[in-house]
Design a protein around this motif. Structure first.
Motif, PDB file in Angstrom:
ATOM      1  N   SER A  44       0.831  -1.205   0.000  1.00 64.01           N
ATOM      2  CA  SER A  44       0.000   0.000   0.000  1.00 64.01           C
ATOM      3  C   SER A  44       0.861   1.248   0.000  1.00 64.01           C
ATOM      4  N   GLU A  92     -10.184 -12.061  -4.647  1.00 66.30           N
ATOM      5  CA  GLU A  92     -10.946 -12.168  -3.400  1.00 66.30           C
ATOM      6  C   GLU A  92     -10.044 -12.375  -2.186  1.00 66.30           C
ATOM      7  N   ALA A 143      -8.275  -9.409  -0.333  1.00 65.45           N
ATOM      8  CA  ALA A 143      -8.786  -8.145  -0.868  1.00 65.45           C
ATOM      9  C   ALA A 143      -9.066  -7.128   0.228  1.00 65.45           C
ATOM     10  N   ALA A 144      -9.609  -7.577   1.356  1.00 69.66           N
ATOM     11  CA  ALA A 144      -9.987  -6.649   2.427  1.00 69.66           C
ATOM     12  C   ALA A 144      -8.783  -5.887   2.979  1.00 69.66           C
ATOM     13  N   ASP A 186      -8.388  -2.409   1.428  1.00 74.07           N
ATOM     14  CA  ASP A 186      -9.529  -1.498   1.378  1.00 74.07           C
ATOM     15  C   ASP A 186      -9.091  -0.033   1.425  1.00 74.07           C
ATOM     16  N   GLY A 187      -8.160   0.282   2.317  1.00 74.84           N
ATOM     17  CA  GLY A 187      -7.686   1.656   2.410  1.00 74.84           C
ATOM     18  C   GLY A 187      -6.982   2.101   1.147  1.00 74.84           C
ATOM     19  N   ARG A 247      -7.424   0.877  -1.813  1.00 79.14           N
ATOM     20  CA  ARG A 247      -8.402   0.954  -2.901  1.00 79.14           C
ATOM     21  C   ARG A 247      -9.159   2.280  -2.855  1.00 79.14           C
ATOM     22  N   ALA A 248      -9.433   2.776  -1.646  1.00 78.67           N
ATOM     23  CA  ALA A 248     -10.118   4.063  -1.532  1.00 78.67           C
ATOM     24  C   ALA A 248      -9.256   5.202  -2.078  1.00 78.67           C
ATOM     25  N   PRO A 250      -8.434   3.788  -6.571  1.00 79.12           N
ATOM     26  CA  PRO A 250      -9.433   2.825  -7.063  1.00 79.12           C
ATOM     27  C   PRO A 250      -9.104   2.244  -8.424  1.00 79.12           C
ATOM     28  N   ASN A 265      -9.812  -6.205  -7.861  1.00 80.85           N
ATOM     29  CA  ASN A 265     -10.235  -7.522  -7.388  1.00 80.85           C
ATOM     30  C   ASN A 265     -11.014  -8.190  -8.511  1.00 80.85           C
TER      31      ASN A 265
END
Length: 310
Positions: free
Chosen positions: A13, A28, A31-32, A35-36, A38-39, A42, A47
């Protein structure tokens, strides 16, 4: 202590923040953890869902546009299931990516054999031009990840596999993504410990007059380091790898091709262990615990009578 995989998403990241050419592709799994990221990015955290062939294809497509894709899932879904795409989409098209696996050979025994990949490095050995990193500690994993991605210093066809594991040594060493390290020197043989096997090898060879080398980058194979160590000791070599036994015996034999030598490859056996068990039980069943390694190394090097270090 954090696991190698715990370090993976935060480290990558940060690389996403640092370099606009870095992208992440997941299926998948994991993936979680992004999340930061991806925000914030994007368009560069993708995924693809449970589509492992597409995972590699999407990574290759990004590489064709000049991006540096980091592609992640369990080893069995990253190397074995989409192997044709690894061979063609990356290899045949001469584009690079950083494949980062989790679950290693048997890190999640409850998942069964579908989630185990002891043959992943051997399978990549059938392809040309892959660099393979096998860190033995979370700190080393972060170092090798950054070495693999190298924001600001990309090579279009640089194909790298980083093999993460929940198994880890107690202490990190200063790895550089290229050379083997000499951890202990001796005169009666050479034992090469790969990644998370180092602690067990050090315990197994305690008091024995052998050289212990440590490898976290196994491809390209550091032939010069093995050759130098064999010249200082007898040219009897034991390889202890956390994946399929014998994966690197050909590389060791090539390194010592003009020197009389013997090589023993220890690692995960070919026989499938059909009971789930625990990671520790799998380690013991494959003879990779310190006690088993001491017996096997000692018997090979000197018929069970390896001289103790003075």
């Amino acid at each position: 202590m954090d696991t190698m995989r715990d370090r993976f998403a935060p480290a990558v990241s940060r690389m996403l923040d640092e370099d606009p050419r870095v992208a992440v592709v997941v299926a998948e799994i994991g993936a979680a953890a992004f999340d930061g990221a991806r925000a914030r990015h994007p368009d560069r955290v993708i995924n693809v869902g449970i589509r492992e062939q597409l995972l590699i294809g999407a990574g290759a497509g990004l590489a064709l546009t000049g991006m540096r894709p980091v592609v992640h899932t369990f080893a069995s879904f990253l190397v074995e299931r989409p192997f044709e795409q690894v061979k063609l989409d990356l290899g045949h098209q001469d584009v690079g990516a950083v494949l980062v696996s989790a679950a290693a050979s048997f890190d999640w025994p409850a998942g069964g054999f579908t989630h185990m990949a002891p043959g992943d490095v051997a399978l990549l050995d059938t392809l040309d031009g892959w660099t393979v990193h096998v860190p033995g500690h979370p700190d080393e994993a972060e170092t090798l990840l950054r070495h693999a991605v190298r924001p600001g210093d990309l090579t279009a066809d640089d194909k790298v596999y980083v093999r993460l594991s929940v198994q880890a040594n107690s202490t990190a060493l200063p790895v550089d993504g290229e050379r083997f390290l000499v951890v202990r020197e001796g005169r009666c043989g050479v034992v090469l410990a790969v990644g998370p096997m180092l602690d067990a090898v050090l315990a197994a060879t305690e008091g024995l007059d052998v050289t212990v080398l440590y490898a976290t980058t196994v491809r390209p194979f550091d032939a010069a380091a093995l050759r130098w160590s064999a010249e200082q000791a007898t040219a009897d070599v034991v390889l202890v790898e956390p994946y399929l036994a014998g994966t690197s015996t050909a590389a060791a034999n090539d390194a010592l091709a003009d020197v009389p030598h013997r090589v023993l490859g220890l690692g995960v056996g070919r026989r499938e262990l059909r009971r789930y068990g625990t990671v520790e039980e799998h380690v013991a069943a494959h003879g990779l615990d310190a006690g088993s390694l001491r017996e096997r190394i000692g018997a090979f090097l000197a018929g069970g009578r390896v001289p103790v270090a003075e």
